[in-house]
Design an enzyme around this catalytic site. Structure first.
Site, PDB file in Angstrom:
ATOM      1  N   LYS A   1       0.834  -1.218   0.000  1.00 56.86           N
ATOM      2  CA  LYS A   1       0.000   0.000   0.000  1.00 56.86           C
ATOM      3  C   LYS A   1       0.868   1.268   0.000  1.00 56.86           C
ATOM      4  CE  LYS A   1      -3.354   2.946   0.812  1.00 56.86           C
ATOM      5  NZ  LYS A   1      -4.130   3.482  -0.297  1.00 56.86           N
TER       6      LYS A   1
ATOM      7  N   LYS B   1       0.291  11.432   6.968  1.00 53.90           N
ATOM      8  CA  LYS B   1       0.451  10.184   7.725  1.00 53.90           C
ATOM      9  C   LYS B   1       1.054   9.084   6.852  1.00 53.90           C
ATOM     10  CE  LYS B   1      -2.693   7.351   7.578  1.00 53.90           C
ATOM     11  NZ  LYS B   1      -3.199   6.094   7.060  1.00 53.90           N
TER      12      LYS B   1
HETATM   13  P1  NAD Z   1     -11.715   9.276   7.728  1.00 56.54           P
HETATM   14  O1  NAD Z   1     -10.994  10.220   8.579  1.00 56.54           O
HETATM   15  O2  NAD Z   1     -12.773   9.757   6.786  1.00 56.54           O
HETATM   16  O3  NAD Z   1     -12.394   8.106   8.628  1.00 56.54           O
HETATM   17  C1  NAD Z   1     -11.830   7.596   9.801  1.00 56.54           C
HETATM   18  C2  NAD Z   1     -12.965   7.227  10.736  1.00 56.54           C
HETATM   19  O4  NAD Z   1     -12.425   6.629  11.929  1.00 56.54           O
HETATM   20  C3  NAD Z   1     -13.785   8.449  11.205  1.00 56.54           C
HETATM   21  O5  NAD Z   1     -15.175   8.207  11.041  1.00 56.54           O
HETATM   22  C4  NAD Z   1     -13.408   8.603  12.665  1.00 56.54           C
HETATM   23  O6  NAD Z   1     -14.446   9.167  13.462  1.00 56.54           O
HETATM   24  C5  NAD Z   1     -13.110   7.162  13.041  1.00 56.54           C
HETATM   25  N1  NAD Z   1     -12.245   7.029  14.215  1.00 56.54           N
HETATM   26  C6  NAD Z   1     -11.110   7.711  14.501  1.00 56.54           C
HETATM   27  N2  NAD Z   1     -10.589   7.282  15.668  1.00 56.54           N
HETATM   28  C7  NAD Z   1     -11.411   6.306  16.122  1.00 56.54           C
HETATM   29  C8  NAD Z   1     -11.414   5.484  17.278  1.00 56.54           C
HETATM   30  N3  NAD Z   1     -10.452   5.591  18.208  1.00 56.54           N
HETATM   31  N4  NAD Z   1     -12.420   4.594  17.435  1.00 56.54           N
HETATM   32  C9  NAD Z   1     -13.412   4.487  16.507  1.00 56.54           C
HETATM   33  N5  NAD Z   1     -13.467   5.248  15.392  1.00 56.54           N
HETATM   34  C10 NAD Z   1     -12.472   6.141  15.196  1.00 56.54           C
HETATM   35  O7  NAD Z   1     -10.584   8.459   6.909  1.00 56.54           O
HETATM   36  P2  NAD Z   1     -10.793   7.609   5.574  1.00 56.54           P
HETATM   37  O8  NAD Z   1     -10.482   8.478   4.405  1.00 56.54           O
HETATM   38  O9  NAD Z   1     -12.065   6.862   5.650  1.00 56.54           O
HETATM   39  O10 NAD Z   1      -9.543   6.603   5.715  1.00 56.54           O
HETATM   40  C11 NAD Z   1      -9.586   5.471   6.569  1.00 56.54           C
HETATM   41  C12 NAD Z   1      -8.322   4.673   6.333  1.00 56.54           C
HETATM   42  O11 NAD Z   1      -8.275   4.230   4.954  1.00 56.54           O
HETATM   43  C13 NAD Z   1      -7.031   5.486   6.550  1.00 56.54           C
HETATM   44  O12 NAD Z   1      -6.062   4.660   7.116  1.00 56.54           O
HETATM   45  C14 NAD Z   1      -6.650   5.926   5.148  1.00 56.54           C
HETATM   46  O13 NAD Z   1      -5.274   6.197   5.035  1.00 56.54           O
HETATM   47  C15 NAD Z   1      -7.098   4.736   4.336  1.00 56.54           C
HETATM   48  N6  NAD Z   1      -7.444   5.015   2.932  1.00 56.54           N
HETATM   49  C16 NAD Z   1      -8.178   6.113   2.579  1.00 56.54           C
HETATM   50  C17 NAD Z   1      -8.503   6.317   1.237  1.00 56.54           C
HETATM   51  C18 NAD Z   1      -9.319   7.520   0.792  1.00 56.54           C
HETATM   52  O14 NAD Z   1      -9.392   7.765  -0.420  1.00 56.54           O
HETATM   53  N7  NAD Z   1      -9.969   8.261   1.672  1.00 56.54           N
HETATM   54  C19 NAD Z   1      -8.096   5.402   0.253  1.00 56.54           C
HETATM   55  C20 NAD Z   1      -7.391   4.278   0.651  1.00 56.54           C
HETATM   56  C21 NAD Z   1      -7.060   4.095   1.990  1.00 56.54           C
END
Ligand code: NAD
Length: 300
Positions: free
Chosen positions: A172, A242
């Site tokens: 990734k 990050k």
């Molecule tokens: P985001 O910030 O939209 O979502 C994260 C969620 O986790 C939020 O709803 C938040 O409230 C929740 N959260 C945070 N701390 C928490 C805790 N202690 N307990 C429970 N819930 C908690 O992020 P995202 O864009 O959905 O990304 C999620 C993961 O996927 C990340 O690791 C990111 O790097 C990865 N990712 C994102 C994308 C993208 O396009 N957005 C693509 C591939 C991978």
């Protein structure tokens, strides 16, 4: 489908991913620190749990999609965490982009309690998550991967088993180094073109027909930058910082040089320091636009 699934972290990625798990017929229990994030899923029939421990108690497979290593550690190892509620034989799948060393350590601790672990980060973005068309990069035992295939197939169209736990995240990070650096160089070049008097739409067509194009170029310019729509974000600048920090740590651990990735990290850090951390990654162009005194927008 009868395997009870738990899903923790219902953000930009987690919410559509969990929706697809539910649509595939798995009984689903969900949790997020922000309860409202679960509302659409609860309306579709998912059950709410107040803590990760309670999610684990209700599920035989627990999935996380959390911002990064600190949140995953807390959600898995905390007093009210997944391991406090999991039973022998349960499966934990972390689909966050995480540090390989962190998920390997968590897997070791979980194994001692009889809980199997996969790291299964994804590429394909929010669009891929909505369409259940993610690429899922899985690290862990082959037999555990086989066991997880059914639920992973509810979220992704391509499942890759790449090696032991942690290697899913190495794959990734390789992808994201390229995607995030590529985004920046495309921004830099397009700002130059506009400053040089060119029409951004025509310039886009030229590059897209040439060797400079890329998936991020196609995605980020027409749909985000040309329209100046940096909010709500699809992928936040904070997450780009990050990911590149994780890449740096990985590079150090493996003694692999990453000089250009470091330059990209610093560019996103500058954007975050200017208050753009919660905006879409494409908003990093605004710093370059300011320096050059032009904007790369196309009238609707
Ligand atoms: P985001 O910030 O939209 O979502 C994260 C969620 O986790 C939020 O709803 C938040 O409230 C929740 N959260 C945070 N701390 C928490 C805790 N202690 N307990 C429970 N819930 C908690 O992020 P995202 O864009 O959905 O990304 C999620 C993961 O996927 C990340 O690791 C990111 O790097 C990865 N990712 C994102 C994308 C993208 O396009 N957005 C693509 C591939 C991978």
């Amino acid at each position: 489908m009868t395997t009870e699934v738990g899903f923790i972290g219902l953000g930009n990625m987690g919410r559509p991913m969990a929706t697809n798990v539910l649509k595939a017929g798995f009984p689903l229990t969900v949790h997020d620190v922000v309860k409202e994030a679960a509302q659409p899923l609860l309306e579709m029939g998912a059950r709410w749990a107040d803590t990760p421990k309670q999610v684990a108690q209700a599920s035989r497979v627990v999935i996380t999609s959390l911002p990064g290593p600190a949140e995953v550690e807390q959600v898995v190892l905390g007093k009210e965490g997944i391991l406090a509620g999991a039973r022998q034989g349960d499966l934990f799948i972390d689909m966050s982009t995480n540090r390989p060393a962190t998920i390997s350590r968590i897997a070791q601790i979980a194994k001692e309690r009889g809980v199997e672990v996969l790291d299964a980060p994804v590429t394909g973005g929010v669009r891929g998550a909505r369409r259940a068309a993610l690429n899922i990069l899985v690290g862990g035992d082959k037999a555990t991967f086989e066991r997880a295939k059914e639920v992973l197939a509810a979220m992704g169209s391509h499942l890759y088993h790449v090696g032991p736990v942690g290697t899913g995240n190495v794959a990734k990070l390789v992808n994201n180094i390229m995607a995030l650096s590529n985004t920046l160089i495309a921004m830099e070049a397009m700002v130059l073109g506009v400053k040089g008097g060119l029409d951004p739409k025509q310039l886009f067509d030229i590059v897209d027909a040439g060797t400079g194009t890329s998936q991020v170029f196609k995605g980020v310019f027409p749909f985000v930058i040309f329209k100046g729509r940096f909010d709500p974000p699809s992928f936040r600048i904070d997450l780009a910082v990050k990911d590149l920090q994780l890449a740096m740590a990985c590079g150090e651990e493996l003694s692999a040089p990453l000089p250009l990735s470091r330059a990209a990290l610093e560019a996103y850090q500058r954007a975050a320091a200017r208050g753009l951390g919660s905006k879409d990654v494409a908003a990093a162009i605004t710093l370059l636009e300011e320096s050059a005194g032009v904007t790369v927008r196309v009238a609707e």
